[in-house]
Design a protein around this motif. Sequence first.
Motif, PDB file in Angstrom:
ATOM      1  N   LEU A 126      47.308  89.832 103.463  1.00 24.44           N
ATOM      2  CA  LEU A 126      48.609  89.180 103.534  1.00 24.44           C
ATOM      3  C   LEU A 126      48.404  87.681 103.744  1.00 24.44           C
ATOM      4  N   LEU A 127      49.474  86.934 103.525  1.00 27.43           N
ATOM      5  CA  LEU A 127      49.377  85.471 103.579  1.00 27.43           C
ATOM      6  C   LEU A 127      48.673  84.953 104.849  1.00 27.43           C
ATOM      7  N   PRO A 128      49.062  85.434 106.041  1.00 25.99           N
ATOM      8  CA  PRO A 128      48.389  84.892 107.234  1.00 25.99           C
ATOM      9  C   PRO A 128      46.897  85.227 107.275  1.00 25.99           C
ATOM     10  N   GLN A 129      46.526  86.406 106.747  1.00 29.80           N
ATOM     11  CA  GLN A 129      45.107  86.790 106.733  1.00 29.80           C
ATOM     12  C   GLN A 129      44.318  85.935 105.740  1.00 29.80           C
ATOM     13  N   ILE A 130      44.966  85.625 104.630  1.00 35.66           N
ATOM     14  CA  ILE A 130      44.313  84.771 103.625  1.00 35.66           C
ATOM     15  C   ILE A 130      44.068  83.383 104.222  1.00 35.66           C
ATOM     16  N   ALA A 131      45.061  82.900 104.968  1.00 32.65           N
ATOM     17  CA  ALA A 131      44.926  81.585 105.613  1.00 32.65           C
ATOM     18  C   ALA A 131      43.723  81.587 106.550  1.00 32.65           C
ATOM     19  N   VAL A 132      43.618  82.628 107.371  1.00 37.26           N
ATOM     20  CA  VAL A 132      42.497  82.705 108.326  1.00 37.26           C
ATOM     21  C   VAL A 132      41.174  82.806 107.569  1.00 37.26           C
ATOM     22  N   HIS A 133      41.156  83.643 106.524  1.00 34.38           N
ATOM     23  CA  HIS A 133      39.903  83.843 105.769  1.00 34.38           C
ATOM     24  C   HIS A 133      39.371  82.518 105.223  1.00 34.38           C
ATOM     25  N   PHE A 134      40.274  81.715 104.640  1.00 37.68           N
ATOM     26  CA  PHE A 134      39.820  80.470 104.012  1.00 37.68           C
ATOM     27  C   PHE A 134      39.863  79.271 104.968  1.00 37.68           C
ATOM     28  N   GLY A 135      40.265  79.480 106.214  1.00 34.69           N
ATOM     29  CA  GLY A 135      40.357  78.363 107.157  1.00 34.69           C
ATOM     30  C   GLY A 135      41.441  77.379 106.763  1.00 34.69           C
ATOM     31  N   ALA A 136      42.455  77.882 106.049  1.00 30.50           N
ATOM     32  CA  ALA A 136      43.520  77.031 105.525  1.00 30.50           C
ATOM     33  C   ALA A 136      44.816  77.275 106.299  1.00 30.50           C
ATOM     34  N   SER A 137      45.763  76.359 106.146  1.00 26.67           N
ATOM     35  CA  SER A 137      47.074  76.589 106.747  1.00 26.67           C
ATOM     36  C   SER A 137      47.837  77.613 105.896  1.00 26.67           C
ATOM     37  N   GLU A 138      48.846  78.236 106.502  1.00 22.65           N
ATOM     38  CA  GLU A 138      49.687  79.156 105.736  1.00 22.65           C
ATOM     39  C   GLU A 138      50.444  78.393 104.653  1.00 22.65           C
ATOM     40  N   ALA A 139      50.793  77.146 104.938  1.00 15.86           N
ATOM     41  CA  ALA A 139      51.473  76.320 103.917  1.00 15.86           C
ATOM     42  C   ALA A 139      50.569  76.105 102.712  1.00 15.86           C
ATOM     43  N   MET A 140      49.258  75.941 102.951  1.00 20.22           N
ATOM     44  CA  MET A 140      48.317  75.753 101.841  1.00 20.22           C
ATOM     45  C   MET A 140      48.213  77.025 101.008  1.00 20.22           C
ATOM     46  N   VAL A 141      48.191  78.192 101.676  1.00 19.19           N
ATOM     47  CA  VAL A 141      48.142  79.458 100.920  1.00 19.19           C
ATOM     48  C   VAL A 141      49.386  79.570 100.044  1.00 19.19           C
ATOM     49  N   GLN A 142      50.541  79.245 100.613  1.00 18.82           N
ATOM     50  CA  GLN A 142      51.784  79.322  99.832  1.00 18.82           C
ATOM     51  C   GLN A 142      51.750  78.346  98.654  1.00 18.82           C
ATOM     52  N   PHE A 143      51.255  77.137  98.901  1.00 19.71           N
ATOM     53  CA  PHE A 143      51.129  76.131  97.831  1.00 19.71           C
ATOM     54  C   PHE A 143      50.228  76.651  96.715  1.00 19.71           C
ATOM     55  N   ARG A 144      49.082  77.215  97.071  1.00 16.82           N
ATOM     56  CA  ARG A 144      48.150  77.719  96.057  1.00 16.82           C
ATOM     57  C   ARG A 144      48.744  78.911  95.314  1.00 16.82           C
ATOM     58  N   SER A 145      49.490  79.745  96.026  1.00 10.80           N
ATOM     59  CA  SER A 145      50.184  80.861  95.374  1.00 10.80           C
ATOM     60  C   SER A 145      51.180  80.328  94.349  1.00 10.80           C
ATOM     61  N   ASN A 146      51.919  79.309  94.723  1.00 14.81           N
ATOM     62  CA  ASN A 146      52.933  78.737  93.818  1.00 14.81           C
ATOM     63  C   ASN A 146      52.289  78.139  92.573  1.00 14.81           C
ATOM     64  N   VAL A 147      51.233  77.369  92.745  1.00 11.59           N
ATOM     65  CA  VAL A 147      50.670  76.636  91.593  1.00 11.59           C
ATOM     66  C   VAL A 147      49.766  77.508  90.726  1.00 11.59           C
ATOM     67  N   THR A 148      49.291  78.645  91.265  1.00  9.69           N
ATOM     68  CA  THR A 148      48.423  79.523  90.470  1.00  9.69           C
ATOM     69  C   THR A 148      49.173  80.730  89.916  1.00  9.69           C
ATOM     70  N   ASN A 149      50.434  80.902  90.334  1.00  9.20           N
ATOM     71  CA  ASN A 149      51.199  82.106  89.959  1.00  9.20           C
ATOM     72  C   ASN A 149      50.513  83.383  90.400  1.00  9.20           C
ATOM     73  N   VAL A 150      49.792  83.318  91.512  1.00  9.85           N
ATOM     74  CA  VAL A 150      49.235  84.534  92.115  1.00  9.85           C
ATOM     75  C   VAL A 150      50.145  84.891  93.287  1.00  9.85           C
ATOM     76  N   PRO A 151      50.941  85.974  93.136  1.00 12.83           N
ATOM     77  CA  PRO A 151      51.869  86.284  94.229  1.00 12.83           C
ATOM     78  C   PRO A 151      51.136  86.737  95.484  1.00 12.83           C
ATOM     79  N   VAL A 152      51.601  86.250  96.623  1.00 14.39           N
ATOM     80  CA  VAL A 152      51.010  86.582  97.916  1.00 14.39           C
ATOM     81  C   VAL A 152      52.106  87.175  98.784  1.00 14.39           C
ATOM     82  N   LYS A 153      51.807  88.290  99.410  1.00 13.27           N
ATOM     83  CA  LYS A 153      52.795  88.932 100.281  1.00 13.27           C
ATOM     84  C   LYS A 153      52.640  88.425 101.707  1.00 13.27           C
ATOM     85  N   CYS A 154      53.793  88.289 102.377  1.00 17.44           N
ATOM     86  CA  CYS A 154      53.769  87.840 103.775  1.00 17.44           C
ATOM     87  C   CYS A 154      53.704  89.039 104.720  1.00 17.44           C
ATOM     88  N   LEU A 155      54.306  90.157 104.326  1.00 21.08           N
ATOM     89  CA  LEU A 155      54.351  91.330 105.189  1.00 21.08           C
ATOM     90  C   LEU A 155      53.988  92.577 104.394  1.00 21.08           C
TER      91      LEU A 155
END
Length: 155
Positions: A126-155
Amino acid sequence: MRSFEPLPADIVATKLGATLFTPDQVPNLEPEQIVVLLASDEWSGAIISDRPLWIVYNPHHAATRYESNLMHEIAHVLLAHKPVGFDPVTGRPKRKQNNEDETTYLGGCFQIPKRGLLWATQQKMLLPQIAVHFGASEAMVQFRSNVTNVPVKCL
Ligand SMILES: [Zn+2]
């Protein structure tokens, strides 16, 4: 390295031979500039010399923001943007908007490559786990999801 492995910005900075400074460590910076930079939240980092490569960063930002700040400055280096120095009036780093846009995009690619994001979603992260995995903010995960068209689930 593999696209799903986190890439800490410090490792890239070291490979590039960069020296990282907080404002109070920058040689020959005016005391007034140090005060302004340490008090301000409105800047993230800047390249103050390209040979040798010197990068100053805002030490008051969260670890996840430090990652994106430093990757941003590294992207400036890899895109061969010229160091812009400090605005003598505001004391803050100067910037060119089109350079900033390119750099923000590339820095995000380094933090979370599209293939890495696909891998994470295939792992049902999920989005928060992806953020932790990559050491990124949740906002960065959402940004990358938006620009890559890779949908990410929050829950
Ligand atoms: Zn920039």
